[in-house]
Each structure stands twice: as C-alpha cells, then as structure tokens.
Scaffold this motif. Sequence first.
Motif, mmCIF file in Angstrom:
data_model
loop_
_atom_site.group_PDB
_atom_site.id
_atom_site.type_symbol
_atom_site.label_atom_id
_atom_site.label_comp_id
_atom_site.label_asym_id
_atom_site.label_seq_id
_atom_site.Cartn_x
_atom_site.Cartn_y
_atom_site.Cartn_z
ATOM 1 N N GLN A 141 0.684 -1.206 -0.003
ATOM 2 C CA GLN A 141 0.041 0.108 -0.010
ATOM 3 C C GLN A 141 0.926 1.388 -0.144
ATOM 4 O O GLN A 141 0.259 2.457 0.329
ATOM 5 C CB GLN A 141 -0.922 0.077 1.129
ATOM 6 C CG GLN A 141 -1.911 -0.994 1.166
ATOM 7 C CD GLN A 141 -2.854 -1.044 2.196
ATOM 8 O OE1 GLN A 141 -3.258 0.007 2.936
ATOM 9 N NE2 GLN A 141 -3.219 -2.235 2.821
ATOM 10 N N PRO A 156 2.533 4.545 -1.303
ATOM 11 C CA PRO A 156 2.198 5.645 -2.256
ATOM 12 C C PRO A 156 2.510 5.403 -3.653
ATOM 13 O O PRO A 156 3.793 4.921 -3.871
ATOM 14 C CB PRO A 156 2.683 7.063 -1.656
ATOM 15 C CG PRO A 156 2.887 6.779 -0.258
ATOM 16 C CD PRO A 156 3.412 5.222 -0.173
ATOM 17 N N ILE A 157 1.777 5.656 -4.844
ATOM 18 C CA ILE A 157 2.212 5.492 -6.042
ATOM 19 C C ILE A 157 2.908 6.777 -6.418
ATOM 20 O O ILE A 157 2.411 7.893 -6.166
ATOM 21 C CB ILE A 157 0.894 5.282 -6.796
ATOM 22 C CG1 ILE A 157 0.471 3.926 -6.629
ATOM 23 C CG2 ILE A 157 1.284 5.347 -8.229
ATOM 24 C CD1 ILE A 157 -1.131 3.815 -7.199
ATOM 25 N N TYR A 172 -1.949 5.167 -15.271
ATOM 26 C CA TYR A 172 -1.311 4.402 -14.575
ATOM 27 C C TYR A 172 -1.179 2.874 -14.814
ATOM 28 O O TYR A 172 -0.302 2.117 -14.958
ATOM 29 C CB TYR A 172 -1.719 4.535 -13.038
ATOM 30 C CG TYR A 172 -0.771 3.558 -12.031
ATOM 31 C CD1 TYR A 172 0.347 3.957 -11.609
ATOM 32 C CD2 TYR A 172 -1.334 2.302 -11.576
ATOM 33 C CE1 TYR A 172 1.140 3.170 -10.735
ATOM 34 C CE2 TYR A 172 -0.539 1.591 -10.865
ATOM 35 C CZ TYR A 172 0.788 2.005 -10.525
ATOM 36 O OH TYR A 172 1.715 1.274 -9.605
ATOM 37 N N LEU A 218 -4.672 10.178 -8.823
ATOM 38 C CA LEU A 218 -4.054 9.071 -7.986
ATOM 39 C C LEU A 218 -3.616 9.688 -6.659
ATOM 40 O O LEU A 218 -3.868 8.841 -5.522
ATOM 41 C CB LEU A 218 -2.572 8.750 -8.688
ATOM 42 C CG LEU A 218 -2.723 7.973 -9.829
ATOM 43 C CD1 LEU A 218 -1.475 7.307 -10.179
ATOM 44 C CD2 LEU A 218 -3.910 6.824 -9.860
ATOM 45 N N ARG A 247 -4.999 2.162 -3.642
ATOM 46 C CA ARG A 247 -3.675 2.253 -4.310
ATOM 47 C C ARG A 247 -3.228 0.780 -4.616
ATOM 48 O O ARG A 247 -2.674 0.476 -5.672
ATOM 49 C CB ARG A 247 -2.654 3.128 -3.700
ATOM 50 C CG ARG A 247 -2.833 4.576 -3.639
ATOM 51 C CD ARG A 247 -1.719 5.290 -3.157
ATOM 52 N NE ARG A 247 -1.537 5.129 -2.009
ATOM 53 C CZ ARG A 247 -1.682 5.808 -1.023
ATOM 54 N NH1 ARG A 247 -2.374 6.988 -1.051
ATOM 55 N NH2 ARG A 247 -1.502 5.686 0.404
ATOM 56 N N LYS A 261 -2.535 -1.402 -7.975
ATOM 57 C CA LYS A 261 -1.308 -2.056 -8.366
ATOM 58 C C LYS A 261 -1.619 -3.459 -8.681
ATOM 59 O O LYS A 261 -1.086 -4.042 -9.799
ATOM 60 C CB LYS A 261 -0.333 -1.957 -7.187
ATOM 61 C CG LYS A 261 0.292 -0.658 -6.900
ATOM 62 C CD LYS A 261 1.057 -0.712 -5.641
ATOM 63 C CE LYS A 261 1.529 0.516 -5.131
ATOM 64 N NZ LYS A 261 2.378 0.572 -4.006
#
Length: 799
Positions: free
Chosen positions: A545, A547-548, A559, A680, A688, A692
């Motif tokens: 988890q 951050p992107i 993304y 995002l 998030r 992913k």
Amino acid sequence: MSPAKRAATPHAADRHDLIRVHGARENNLKDVSIDIPKRRLTVFTGVSGSGKSSLVFDTVAAESQRLINETYSSFVQGFMPSLSRPEVDVLDGLTTAIIVDQQRMGADPRSTVGTATDAHAMLRILFSRLGEPHIGPPSAFSFNTASAKGAGAISVGNKKAVKATFERLGGMCPRCEGRGSVSDIDLTQLYDASKSLNEGALTIPGYTMDGWYGRIYRGCGFFDPDKPISEYTKRELNDLLHKEPTKIKVEGINLTYEGLIPKIQKSMLSKDIDTLQPHVRAFVERATAFSVCPECDGTRLAEGPRSSRIKKISIADACRMEIRDLAEWVRTLKEPSVAPLLEALQQSLDSFVEIGLGYLSLDRPAGTLSGGEAQRVKMIRHLGSSLTDVTYVFDEPTTGLHPHDIGNMNNLLLRLRDKGNTVLVVEHKPQVIAIADHVVDLGPGAGTAGGTICFEGDVDGLRASGTVTGRHLDDRRALKEAPRDATGKLSIRGADTHNLQKVNVDIPLGVLTVVTGVAGSGKSSLVHGSIPLQEGAEGVVSVDQTPIRGSRRSNPATYTGLLEPIRKAFAKENGVKPALFSANSEGACPTCNGAGVVFSDLAMMAGVSSTCEDCEGRRFDSSVLEYTFGGRDISEVLAMPVAEAEAFFADGPARTPAAHKILTRLADVGLGYLTLGQPLTTLSGGERQRLKLATHLVGRGAAGGGAGTVYVIDEPTTGLHLADVEQLLGLLDRLVDSGRTVIVVEHHPAVMAHADWIIDLGPGAGHDGGRVVFEGTPGDLVAERSTLTGEHLARYVGA
C-alpha cells in the motif's frame, strides 16, 4: 412568536448539540442533508465509493479547516494550502476539526516516532534535569539542533567543562548532521572522467554546460575546462568536488562557487527523495549509498549527550528501547522534582502500548511507518490534549490491527468522546460499528450509484434496516471444508530480519496462505524480507500500500496503461494523431496546460485555484473535444466510472478489447466505482494497492500471471466494505486455481477462514514476537485455540 411557530423552531440549545449539513453535493453526494450529534461517536459506513469520505472529510472537516484558516492574517494564509468552500448549502454547528488520517508521515530523515509526538521532547527535558554528567538545556539532547559554531571538541571527562560547553551546543552529531546515516557518493555517476567540462563531462541532472551550473564550473578558473577530468591534479580534483563556497566572477557577474559534492548535498541529497522529480530521484538513488554513521552509531547524537545517563541509560539507549520497555523503565524513576513530567511521559508511553504500538521505538524513522501505524501515532498526540469540544475525524483507525487490538482502539475512541469531543469515524469493521452512538450509512452503491443517506440511527436499527451494510453486518464465513493441497514449498531457514528469531518455516506453493499475528509480530519481516525469491525477481509480485509515485495529472487510466488503447482508438476513428487525446501532450487546453484548473498567485495572500474557464475543467482543447468515439469525446470517457467504461468498451461501436481487458481487472479488484481520470493523489492506501494489483494482473495475462508466479499481498481488505470481501476472496481463488501461489498478510477473519494454510506469528509484538506459533489449516487453528488468532477465529466461525 406564536406557540406553533415556536414549536417548529429548534431550540437554541438543540442547535448547539448538532452539526447540521444541508444540501451537500461534494463529489458524488446527492444533495445530502443530515444532522450529526455532537459529543457523540458517529460511525459512517457504506461500500467503497459510496460518499463517506466526501461527507466527512471533504465537506465537514474541510469547511472547518477553511474557516479556521480564514482567521489568520493574509500573510500567514500565504503559507497555507488554498482551500475552497465545499459544495454545500448550509453547514452549522462546526467545531475545530482535527483529521487523524492514514497519510504517511513523510520521509523526512529527521522525523522519528519520538519527534512526531511529545515523547522525545519530554525525554530531553528529563535528561537535562536528571542526567549525569549534567549537560544543561534540553536542546543539548536534540539531534535537530546544531552545535554552536566554533565550539570545538569536548572532553567528556570534565563535568564542569561539559556543562559549560553544552549550554552553547545542540546535540546534533556533526558527522551525519543528525540523520543517523552517512552517504557515500559514487563519483562515476557525477562525471565521465575521460571527458573535459567543455565536452560535457558532468552527468548530474541540470548541470549542462549551457546552463548556469555548467557556466560557473567552466568559468571559475580553478581548472582548465578543456582538460579531461582524469588528468586533473589532486588540487584541481579537490576544487571540483569539495571546494568551500568561494566568491568568483563569471561573465561579469558576481557568483558563489562551491564544489560538486556539497552542492548536490544541499540541493538533492538532503531532501525527501519522494519530492524530487523522477529523473533527479533516479540520479540520487543511482549515485548514493547510505550507511550507519560511524561516529554516532546511528543515534544521531553528538558524544556529549550520549555520555549523560540516568541509571546507566543514555537518551540514545532510551530511544532505542521498545516503547513498552521504556515505559517500564520510566516507571522506576522516582524523583519528586520532576514528578509532573514523569507522569506526562508515562501516560504518553502507556498510550503507545495501549494502542498496540508498544513494539515501536522512539528512534524509528516516521517515514517507515505504515499508514495504520502513522494514524495511531497521530492519535497519541491528541490523547493528552487539554482541548475539548473538538471534532476528531478518523479514517479507518483499525487498519493494520489484529482483532485482539481493536478493543483497545475502541477504548481510545471512547476516551476522546468522553472528554467532551465529537468523534467521526469512517469504518467497515463490525467491532467498531458496534460501539457507535450513532450510525450513518451511505449508498446504496458506489460512485454515481451512491451519495445518498440510506440509514441513520443506532446499531440495532442498522441491522434491521435492510441496507447493504445492515445485511452484511453479522456475516460469518465458514471454514473451508477441503483446503487445497500444496504443489511444493518455499523454504525459509534462519530468518532474522528485524525481530524474527531465526525462523524456520515452509510456505506451501499452489495454495492460498494467510500470514497472521498481532501488529509488530513479524509478518511483514517474514513475507517481504525472507522469501527466497526477493521482490522484483522473476516470479514474485509484491503488492503493498505504499504511495504511487506520480503527480496530480496521473490517474487510473495513465497508471494502468489504459489510456494508450483509448487514445489509439480515438485516433484511428478520427484519422488524427493519438497525442491529441492526452491532456499532458498536444491535446492539452492551452489556458491551463491540461491541468483543468488555473492557479492564481496572490503574493502574500493564499493562492487560489479555480476551474479553467476555457475548458471548464475538462483539460482538453475545445478542438479535441469535437472528435468522438462511440458517441463520446475523450473527456466524457475519462469521466466514466470503471464499471460503466467496462460495458462501453465491451461491445458495439466502441468495442476495444485491449481497454476492456484492463477495465475488467480494475472491476475484479473492487475499483468499479473509480473514474478513469480521478487523480491518483486522491486514492486511499487500499485503493492504491488494488490499483497495483489490477496492473499486475493485466501485465501477466488473463489467467493472472505466468506459471509459478508468487503473489505477496499486504492486507488487501483495507478499505473494503463487508460486502466486497466476498469479491476479493473470489479473485484470490481465481489466482490460485490458475496455478499461482498467493501469500496474504491479513487480519480479516473471513480471509483467514477461507485460507488453505495459515502461518501465525507471535505470540506478541516486537521482541515478544518473531516466532511461528502455529502453521497448519484454519480448522486446526480453531480446534487448538492455542494462539490469540486461534481464539478470535474460533469466535468468528462460532466454534
């Protein structure tokens, strides 16, 4: 006023006991009106995307913070983020709102668990009063306070000299400047030694010979710009790399010259790496290697403060202890002169233990905390506050908590309420919903299908309400009757990462394995730090988890790679270039450069961002919006929720298999309510993570991965409604049934019950954990009830 009129008018006292929200339309809220009781604990429930955060955070808390900010001077407001008024008709009865969310606490190397709370400040005062040798003021024990310039070295054997000198000193280690680590720079990443400066030898981002930096180094006169760096004398190389700031004149302009290493230390290496531009971040990661400071041994402190002790314990020793051990040590200190300080410090440390964070240490870097840990640390800051009649807003405070620890969290929430505060909690866990004085359930669905109040009242009323939350509140999943058989094993031997105590365990392949245990028991250390195939290696997919990385311009479409087939489909349909359909490229609105908003800098006053009048927030040039695909322009497509877009690209004139495949994966992981163009930066940690996971599923084919793929997933139920957990379990089953190995770190009892194999760590946290206390099927765990997890799972399944 007539009696009838008076009866219809709320009494003034009644109005003061309510937060009145009328006509809220923020995000997907549909003209919501509700009265929230003050000085009560209200839990907001509903499926993901139903509007809970829009009501609690984006409306109530946001307006409270905006109004508070307006009380400051224009000059002060200039340093604050610009907040616009929420879309709501009436907001009455607001009090000061304090948001305790799961945003990570930043990666500032100087921030620790101790400095993020009052604990370290109180310790500094304690050692300044009781430490021997006595070293003066509290600042002498601060690793964020630099020494007085020119103080020189100190002999710690002379107590008087130590005291006199340290009254003028801070406690910062001079070698690492209070960071606890030092960086070694790979010179080959700074320059190509075979070239001269004029030939472009410098390879640091931004140091081109045409730019100011290049012109300074070429024209400084300390070396020949036409001479290859490999031929520099020792002095010339030192001037290039290490020279102290020196006044020079270049091209008739007075400038300051500084060696490359101190220059990039200040401009790049001392900054939070996640705030750097991608190409600069890549350079920093490539050019530097960090190691423990040899002078302070990672304590961040100079020699003097490390020499001062209370009962043979220095402040560095105290900060390295697990907080529960530190709490016991403080309990042994009996000194009347500092009794109030000891009592306050004791309460703060005991709060850490009570909230399930006793395994942390005060010197733990704040940036390494998970979202749930960071939220609980922030909570501790407020427990000792003297403020009352405050509105505390929590975002899933049980994230990362074992069922055993949720009871303690509930007690802390109730303590905040009982001090006379209003506590608003967004939460899915039935254990938290059960303690609510008032429940507000939003829905009925997500995105455009949500945004209305489905129920408000007490918990018993919610159960009988027939809403999605009410129907699933008492859900219980039975144990799996026939767990799958393993096809092999991953052997871990002698694992000792962090608190693991030379763990030997076999993780079965080809099944769903759930790793459980209280927070801090060693789950992540085992899964992420000890699996033989490390993350990033062939065959291992780690989905956490964190951050992107991306700007506000990044969204699910960019993304996941979804935008690429959409752009191509638009281009082919209209006979134009794909670049036109990117708001970051040729198709961007020229007024706002594709941002959708225009920012006005008002100098000393707070800046204002407003929707771009030319594109009306759609981000694209008007000429681009004339092109359509399937009857929609590109801005309308990006405004679609995933579920709607999945149907749009499935069949008919807009059929686009490549886009549909990605959208199907997004829907599979429970993100059907997100819009394709949602920034995002607005996603939660759980969202998030699921984004992913969807990206990994897309990248590895319809079956979900290549043969032998191992998926390591960290708490995938975070942010999921009770009704959505079933969908997640179905996704995990499909992965395993297609030949994959799935390893899940999880506390949710439904996931534990559905597992083929369980590995339980503990028995406690920190040094009381780090051991495998059970491995086997969920049925055996329930039958034995030999661990905390076993006891809670047995109660859950009704055994």
